[in-house]
Design a protein around this motif. Structure first.
Motif, PDB file in Angstrom:
ATOM      1  N   ALA A 118       0.813  -1.214   0.000  1.00 35.27           N
ATOM      2  CA  ALA A 118       0.000   0.000   0.000  1.00 35.27           C
ATOM      3  C   ALA A 118       0.848   1.267   0.000  1.00 35.27           C
ATOM      4  N   SER A 119       2.076   1.182   0.487  1.00 37.10           N
ATOM      5  CA  SER A 119       2.959   2.352   0.545  1.00 37.10           C
ATOM      6  C   SER A 119       3.446   2.805  -0.836  1.00 37.10           C
ATOM      7  N   ALA A 120       3.232   1.998  -1.880  1.00 43.08           N
ATOM      8  CA  ALA A 120       3.697   2.334  -3.227  1.00 43.08           C
ATOM      9  C   ALA A 120       2.856   3.427  -3.886  1.00 43.08           C
ATOM     10  N   GLY A 121       1.621   3.609  -3.455  1.00 40.61           N
ATOM     11  CA  GLY A 121       0.746   4.614  -4.052  1.00 40.61           C
ATOM     12  C   GLY A 121      -0.573   4.688  -3.311  1.00 40.61           C
ATOM     13  N   GLU A 122      -1.337   5.721  -3.623  1.00 42.24           N
ATOM     14  CA  GLU A 122      -2.622   5.923  -2.955  1.00 42.24           C
ATOM     15  C   GLU A 122      -3.746   5.200  -3.673  1.00 42.24           C
ATOM     16  N   LYS A 123      -4.704   4.710  -2.899  1.00 43.24           N
ATOM     17  CA  LYS A 123      -5.920   4.136  -3.479  1.00 43.24           C
ATOM     18  C   LYS A 123      -6.670   5.250  -4.193  1.00 43.24           C
ATOM     19  N   ALA A 124      -7.433   4.878  -5.216  1.00 38.23           N
ATOM     20  CA  ALA A 124      -8.229   5.874  -5.927  1.00 38.23           C
ATOM     21  C   ALA A 124      -9.427   5.192  -6.576  1.00 38.23           C
ATOM     22  N   THR A 125     -10.482   5.972  -6.764  1.00 41.49           N
ATOM     23  CA  THR A 125     -11.644   5.519  -7.520  1.00 41.49           C
ATOM     24  C   THR A 125     -11.497   6.032  -8.940  1.00 41.49           C
ATOM     25  N   VAL A 126     -11.742   5.148  -9.908  1.00 43.85           N
ATOM     26  CA  VAL A 126     -11.657   5.496 -11.321  1.00 43.85           C
ATOM     27  C   VAL A 126     -13.073   5.439 -11.899  1.00 43.85           C
ATOM     28  N   PRO A 127     -13.703   6.597 -12.166  1.00 39.97           N
ATOM     29  CA  PRO A 127     -15.049   6.580 -12.747  1.00 39.97           C
ATOM     30  C   PRO A 127     -14.994   6.146 -14.216  1.00 39.97           C
ATOM     31  N   CYS A 128     -15.988   5.415 -14.655  1.00 41.39           N
ATOM     32  CA  CYS A 128     -16.020   4.942 -16.042  1.00 41.39           C
ATOM     33  C   CYS A 128     -16.725   5.953 -16.941  1.00 41.39           C
ATOM     34  N   ASP A 129     -16.249   7.210 -16.889  1.00 42.54           N
ATOM     35  CA  ASP A 129     -16.811   8.282 -17.713  1.00 42.54           C
ATOM     36  C   ASP A 129     -15.730   8.967 -18.549  1.00 42.54           C
ATOM     37  N   SER A 130     -14.620   8.271 -18.799  1.00 42.83           N
ATOM     38  CA  SER A 130     -13.474   8.750 -19.587  1.00 42.83           C
ATOM     39  C   SER A 130     -12.649   9.820 -18.879  1.00 42.83           C
ATOM     40  N   THR A 131     -12.861  10.014 -17.576  1.00 39.78           N
ATOM     41  CA  THR A 131     -12.008  10.892 -16.789  1.00 39.78           C
ATOM     42  C   THR A 131     -10.670  10.185 -16.583  1.00 39.78           C
ATOM     43  N   VAL A 132      -9.570  10.928 -16.703  1.00 44.29           N
ATOM     44  CA  VAL A 132      -8.252  10.344 -16.473  1.00 44.29           C
ATOM     45  C   VAL A 132      -7.875  10.518 -15.003  1.00 44.29           C
ATOM     46  N   VAL A 133      -7.500   9.418 -14.370  1.00 45.01           N
ATOM     47  CA  VAL A 133      -7.027   9.415 -12.988  1.00 45.01           C
ATOM     48  C   VAL A 133      -5.527   9.160 -13.032  1.00 45.01           C
TER      49      VAL A 133
END
Length: 164
Positions: A118-133
């Protein structure tokens, strides 16, 4: 216990629902450039008759188009997968170097990004609306990246890892 006829009806209902969900993910304009979170997908009578493969192709194009302007640095790894299958990769990353993952999902619902450790990066939500995360990756040992669709999510996820 359910009877065979009830199970058959439930199976038919599930198949019909899946077809409707897949058809609702396509855009009747076919335009994949400039997709933004405020864009809304519409369904035409012809898109409902298309095969799931054609729908996946359109969603793949939308996700890839969303990522097109985000390549920065040296490409390490990239790909496109179905939301239902998720992404599970262990890229070769060098300790002490800086990396970034860019993710775009085209379809419905959302997916969750997480790293092991988990220390390698932060969790994130990726919406399926073509937004780039985008998320920074800081490896101090081998890293596994997981992107899993949440319940009911459909579509395609494009991703790329760049050394920055």
């Amino acid at each position: 216990m359910t009877s065979p006829s009830v199970r058959a009806c439930l199976t038919a209902l599930a198949v019909a629902s899946s077809a409707v969900l897949l058809a609702s993910c396509t855009s009747d304009s076919g335009d994949t450039v400039g997709a933004t979170p405020s864009s809304t997908a519409t369904t035409s009578a012809t898109s409902a008759a298309e095969s799931p493969g054609a729908s996946e192709k359109k969603l793949t194009e939308q996700a890839e188009a969303a990522l097109a302007g985000f390549h920065n640095g040296t490409l390490v790894e990239s790909g496109v997968e179905r939301v239902s299958e998720g992404i599970h990769t262990e890229p070769t990353l060098t300790k002490g170097e800086a990396y970034r993952i860019d993710i775009a999902c085209a379809g419905t619902g959302s997916a969750q990004l997480r790293f092991t450790p988990a220390s390698a990066g932060e969790k994130a939500t990726v919406p399926c609306d073509s937004t780039v995360v985008q998320q920074r990756i800081t490896p101090d040992k081998p890293v596994r990246i997981h992107i899993d669709g949440q319940a009911g999510a459909t579509g395609m996820i494009a991703w790329q890892i760049d050394k920055i």
